[in-house]
Design a protein around this motif. Structure first.
Motif, PDB file in Angstrom:
ATOM      1  N   GLU A 135      50.885  11.867  59.162  1.00 50.35           N
ATOM      2  CA  GLU A 135      51.710  12.504  58.137  1.00 50.35           C
ATOM      3  C   GLU A 135      51.199  13.906  57.811  1.00 50.35           C
ATOM      4  O   GLU A 135      51.985  14.839  57.593  1.00 50.35           O
ATOM      5  N   ARG A 136      49.883  14.057  57.788  1.00 51.47           N
ATOM      6  CA  ARG A 136      49.326  15.384  57.524  1.00 51.47           C
ATOM      7  C   ARG A 136      49.685  16.372  58.637  1.00 51.47           C
ATOM      8  O   ARG A 136      50.004  17.535  58.379  1.00 51.47           O
ATOM      9  N   LEU A 137      49.626  15.921  59.877  1.00 54.92           N
ATOM     10  CA  LEU A 137      49.991  16.786  60.997  1.00 54.92           C
ATOM     11  C   LEU A 137      51.458  17.204  60.919  1.00 54.92           C
ATOM     12  O   LEU A 137      51.805  18.355  61.186  1.00 54.92           O
ATOM     13  N   ASP A 138      52.317  16.262  60.545  1.00 52.85           N
ATOM     14  CA  ASP A 138      53.740  16.603  60.396  1.00 52.85           C
ATOM     15  C   ASP A 138      53.933  17.648  59.304  1.00 52.85           C
ATOM     16  O   ASP A 138      54.731  18.593  59.459  1.00 52.85           O
ATOM     17  N   THR A 139      53.214  17.499  58.207  1.00 55.93           N
ATOM     18  CA  THR A 139      53.319  18.479  57.119  1.00 55.93           C
ATOM     19  C   THR A 139      52.816  19.848  57.559  1.00 55.93           C
ATOM     20  O   THR A 139      53.425  20.880  57.254  1.00 55.93           O
ATOM     21  N   LEU A 140      51.713  19.875  58.282  1.00 58.73           N
ATOM     22  CA  LEU A 140      51.180  21.153  58.764  1.00 58.73           C
ATOM     23  C   LEU A 140      52.126  21.814  59.763  1.00 58.73           C
ATOM     24  O   LEU A 140      52.312  23.034  59.737  1.00 58.73           O
ATOM     25  N   ASP A 141      52.739  21.017  60.629  1.00 54.59           N
ATOM     26  CA  ASP A 141      53.709  21.579  61.573  1.00 54.59           C
ATOM     27  C   ASP A 141      54.905  22.167  60.825  1.00 54.59           C
ATOM     28  O   ASP A 141      55.406  23.247  61.186  1.00 54.59           O
ATOM     29  N   ARG A 142      55.373  21.472  59.803  1.00 49.61           N
ATOM     30  CA  ARG A 142      56.510  21.974  59.026  1.00 49.61           C
ATOM     31  C   ARG A 142      56.129  23.246  58.269  1.00 49.61           C
ATOM     32  O   ARG A 142      56.902  24.223  58.249  1.00 49.61           O
ATOM     33  N   ASP A 143      54.937  23.272  57.678  1.00 48.21           N
ATOM     34  CA  ASP A 143      54.503  24.479  56.972  1.00 48.21           C
ATOM     35  C   ASP A 143      54.341  25.664  57.921  1.00 48.21           C
ATOM     36  O   ASP A 143      54.681  26.804  57.577  1.00 48.21           O
ATOM     37  N   ARG A 144      53.819  25.392  59.114  1.00 56.96           N
ATOM     38  CA  ARG A 144      53.646  26.470  60.080  1.00 56.96           C
ATOM     39  C   ARG A 144      54.996  27.022  60.526  1.00 56.96           C
ATOM     40  O   ARG A 144      55.163  28.237  60.670  1.00 56.96           O
ATOM     41  N   ALA A 158      42.738  17.690  61.976  1.00 57.91           N
ATOM     42  CA  ALA A 158      43.479  16.427  61.910  1.00 57.91           C
ATOM     43  C   ALA A 158      43.692  15.842  63.300  1.00 57.91           C
ATOM     44  O   ALA A 158      43.659  14.615  63.484  1.00 57.91           O
ATOM     45  N   THR A 159      43.906  16.700  64.286  1.00 61.28           N
ATOM     46  CA  THR A 159      44.077  16.209  65.668  1.00 61.28           C
ATOM     47  C   THR A 159      42.795  15.560  66.178  1.00 61.28           C
ATOM     48  O   THR A 159      42.830  14.484  66.801  1.00 61.28           O
ATOM     49  N   ARG A 160      41.647  16.203  65.928  1.00 57.66           N
ATOM     50  CA  ARG A 160      40.379  15.603  66.343  1.00 57.66           C
ATOM     51  C   ARG A 160      40.097  14.318  65.581  1.00 57.66           C
ATOM     52  O   ARG A 160      39.528  13.361  66.140  1.00 57.66           O
ATOM     53  N   GLU A 161      40.465  14.273  64.324  1.00 57.53           N
ATOM     54  CA  GLU A 161      40.246  13.052  63.543  1.00 57.53           C
ATOM     55  C   GLU A 161      41.034  11.884  64.125  1.00 57.53           C
ATOM     56  O   GLU A 161      40.547  10.749  64.145  1.00 57.53           O
ATOM     57  N   ARG A 162      42.233  12.153  64.595  1.00 55.28           N
ATOM     58  CA  ARG A 162      43.012  11.069  65.211  1.00 55.28           C
ATOM     59  C   ARG A 162      42.349  10.583  66.500  1.00 55.28           C
ATOM     60  O   ARG A 162      42.404   9.388  66.821  1.00 55.28           O
ATOM     61  N   LEU A 163      41.712  11.500  67.211  1.00 56.43           N
ATOM     62  CA  LEU A 163      40.937  11.074  68.379  1.00 56.43           C
ATOM     63  C   LEU A 163      39.774  10.177  67.951  1.00 56.43           C
ATOM     64  O   LEU A 163      39.452   9.190  68.618  1.00 56.43           O
ATOM     65  N   PHE A 170      50.152  36.433  56.504  1.00 60.82           N
ATOM     66  CA  PHE A 170      50.629  35.498  57.515  1.00 60.82           C
ATOM     67  C   PHE A 170      49.504  35.110  58.468  1.00 60.82           C
ATOM     68  O   PHE A 170      49.380  33.946  58.862  1.00 60.82           O
ATOM     69  N   ALA A 171      48.672  36.081  58.857  1.00 59.61           N
ATOM     70  CA  ALA A 171      47.566  35.784  59.766  1.00 59.61           C
ATOM     71  C   ALA A 171      46.574  34.813  59.116  1.00 59.61           C
ATOM     72  O   ALA A 171      46.094  33.868  59.757  1.00 59.61           O
ATOM     73  N   GLN A 172      46.265  35.043  57.824  1.00 67.29           N
ATOM     74  CA  GLN A 172      45.338  34.139  57.144  1.00 67.29           C
ATOM     75  C   GLN A 172      45.918  32.741  57.004  1.00 67.29           C
ATOM     76  O   GLN A 172      45.236  31.743  57.253  1.00 67.29           O
ATOM     77  N   ALA A 173      47.190  32.663  56.593  1.00 67.18           N
ATOM     78  CA  ALA A 173      47.823  31.349  56.445  1.00 67.18           C
ATOM     79  C   ALA A 173      47.927  30.636  57.781  1.00 67.18           C
ATOM     80  O   ALA A 173      47.688  29.427  57.876  1.00 67.18           O
ATOM     81  N   SER A 174      48.265  31.403  58.820  1.00 67.27           N
ATOM     82  CA  SER A 174      48.375  30.793  60.142  1.00 67.27           C
ATOM     83  C   SER A 174      47.017  30.293  60.634  1.00 67.27           C
ATOM     84  O   SER A 174      46.920  29.204  61.214  1.00 67.27           O
ATOM     85  N   GLY A 175      45.952  31.073  60.383  1.00 65.59           N
ATOM     86  CA  GLY A 175      44.628  30.640  60.796  1.00 65.59           C
ATOM     87  C   GLY A 175      44.171  29.384  60.062  1.00 65.59           C
ATOM     88  O   GLY A 175      43.619  28.460  60.666  1.00 65.59           O
ATOM     89  N   THR A 176      44.422  29.335  58.742  1.00 67.80           N
ATOM     90  CA  THR A 176      44.043  28.158  57.964  1.00 67.80           C
ATOM     91  C   THR A 176      44.812  26.929  58.416  1.00 67.80           C
ATOM     92  O   THR A 176      44.245  25.838  58.580  1.00 67.80           O
ATOM     93  N   THR A 177      46.118  27.100  58.635  1.00 66.49           N
ATOM     94  CA  THR A 177      46.937  25.985  59.090  1.00 66.49           C
ATOM     95  C   THR A 177      46.495  25.506  60.465  1.00 66.49           C
ATOM     96  O   THR A 177      46.443  24.300  60.727  1.00 66.49           O
ATOM     97  N   ALA A 178      46.160  26.450  61.338  1.00 68.78           N
ATOM     98  CA  ALA A 178      45.703  26.070  62.684  1.00 68.78           C
ATOM     99  C   ALA A 178      44.384  25.296  62.617  1.00 68.78           C
ATOM    100  O   ALA A 178      44.202  24.305  63.339  1.00 68.78           O
ATOM    101  N   ASP A 179      43.471  25.715  61.746  1.00 66.32           N
ATOM    102  CA  ASP A 179      42.198  24.994  61.601  1.00 66.32           C
ATOM    103  C   ASP A 179      42.422  23.582  61.080  1.00 66.32           C
ATOM    104  O   ASP A 179      41.820  22.617  61.583  1.00 66.32           O
ATOM    105  N   ASP A 180      43.275  23.454  60.058  1.00 68.98           N
ATOM    106  CA  ASP A 180      43.567  22.125  59.522  1.00 68.98           C
ATOM    107  C   ASP A 180      44.254  21.243  60.561  1.00 68.98           C
ATOM    108  O   ASP A 180      43.982  20.033  60.642  1.00 68.98           O
ATOM    109  N   HIS A 181      45.119  21.845  61.354  1.00 68.17           N
ATOM    110  CA  HIS A 181      45.816  21.087  62.394  1.00 68.17           C
ATOM    111  C   HIS A 181      44.835  20.604  63.458  1.00 68.17           C
ATOM    112  O   HIS A 181      44.900  19.443  63.896  1.00 68.17           O
ATOM    113  N   ASP A 182      43.934  21.477  63.858  1.00 67.53           N
ATOM    114  CA  ASP A 182      42.935  21.078  64.859  1.00 67.53           C
ATOM    115  C   ASP A 182      42.030  19.969  64.329  1.00 67.53           C
ATOM    116  O   ASP A 182      41.675  19.035  65.062  1.00 67.53           O
TER     117      ASP A 182
END
Length: 390
Positions: free
Chosen positions: A301-310, A49-54, A35-47
């Protein structure tokens, strides 16, 4: 004779009691690690994608700056008065975006340099077309450097998806470069006839080099967008991008044709090239809006998917922990019940264990529970017939 004592239930051994609890803990540990590894990977991908939108937001603000700067350059090189209204408005909008997201994208320094260069343009003696060409060239070089900075700091240049990677490469690299260099090419074609005859060979080589430099990114843009459409799972991308892309490609072909010497002319046609450049620039504006909208939609759409997976990962982790905790409670309760029953069975056996009775033991020495019992207030003892017979 000997009366057997009740059998005492054996207590479970220590390993037998501890092993289930150890198994529960052994299951919790790897589940927590996963869970820690999956959560860390998801958090990195989320961050990311958020910066990319900026970054997409910043690129959207730089688009009008690019158009206004190229148009002002063409006006200045043609010797006409430069209207600063459109350029100033674009600069102010971009300044607002830089103030909002510049800390995250580390773009303040480059933006400050570009803004200072653009604001200094009216004071650079724009009555000289050659000086205007050089001054605006320096400003547009800073603009392209800012494009690269935004792509790098936002992570757009490292986007892991094929469709969004090709889109960001086209909108942040190919399109602004093609727009700036196409404007320079049209302006150099206008400047070439006024240059000294001794510089004609040098000017011809410069025109050829600039033509290749301008058309290369434009063709790369077409290839990037087609690759994005081919690799994307979105059905909207192709429908929205291909039509403005075809319009841009046709205008690009016309610009290419008029940018080189043709039959019956030794030099490119200035007026035809200028008109083709304006058509290509308008097509580029429409295409830029579409690309930015599609890229932003993919990232959202990617952010929504990452939020749902998290969220699903957290729910699964909570359920797993609850099940393992319940199993641990059941095992602990079973161990306590077994220990309590063992204690209850052992205490009566130890406290009320029957004594050994021998047949030749005198009645007086027998245990109290084996003493003669009188019946009917002093009648004959129940054991006397047995004694008489003996």
């Amino acid at each position: 004779m000997t009366v057997p004592a009740p059998r005492v239930r054996r207590r479970p051994s220590v390993p037998g009691r501890v092993l289930p609890l150890l198994l529960v803990l052994a299951l919790i540990a790897p589940l927590g690690l996963l869970f820690a590894q999956a959560s860390g990977t998801t958090a990195d991908d989320h961050d990311l994608a958020t910066r990319e939108r900026l970054g997409v937001r910043y690129l959207r603000a730089l688009g009008p700056v690019t158009d206004a700067l190229v148009e002002a350059q063409s006006t200045a090189v043609a010797g006409a008065p430069v209207s600063r209204a459109a350029l100033n408005a674009a600069i102010e909008r971009a300044a607002e975006v830089d103030a909002a997201v510049g800390d995250e994208l580390r773009s303040h320094e480059r933006w400050a340099g570009l803004r200072a260069k653009v604001e200094a343009l009216p004071d650079r003696g724009l009555g000289d077309p050659e000086a205007a060409y050089r001054a605006y060239g320096e400003a547009t070089d800073l603009l392209l450097a800012l494009y690269r900075k935004v792509r790098e700091s936002s992570g757009l240049i490292r986007d892991p998806r094929a469709d969004s990677f090709f889109l960001q490469d086209g909108i942040g690299g190919d399109l602004p470069t093609a727009t700036v260099l196409a404007g320079r090419l049209a302006d150099l074609v206008r400047l070439a006839p006024a240059r000294p005859a001794a510089e004609r060979v040098k000017t011809g080589a410069e025109l050829s080099e600039l033509r290749v430099a301008a058309l290369g990114p434009a063709m790369d843009l077409v290839a990037d967008l087609r690759s994005a459409v081919d690799s994307s799972e979105s059905t909207d991308l192709g429908a929205n991008v291909l039509t403005p892309l075809d319009t841009y490609q046709r205008s690009l072909e016309a610009f290419t044709a008029f940018s080189a010497p043709g039959p019956g002319r030794a030099a490119p046609s200035t007026d035809q090239l200028t008109n083709a450049g304006l058509t290509a620039q308008n097509a580029a504006k429409e295409l830029r809006t579409v690309i930015l909208d599609q890229l932003d939609a993919l990232l959202e759409e990617r952010l929504d998917t990452l939020d749902r997976d998290r969220l699903l990962a957290r729910i699964a982790a909570v359920v797993a922990v609850a099940l393992l905790a319940g199993l641990a409670v059941v095992q602990l309760a079973a161990w306590r019940r077994g220990r309590h029953r063992s204690t209850e069975a052992r205490e009566p056996a130890e406290a009320g264990r029957p004594a050994t009775v021998r047949p030749d033991q005198p009645a007086a020495t027998r245990p109290a529970d084996r003493q003669p019992v009188t019946v009917g207030g002093g009648d004959a003892e129940r054991w006397r017939p047995f004694d008489a017979a003996r």
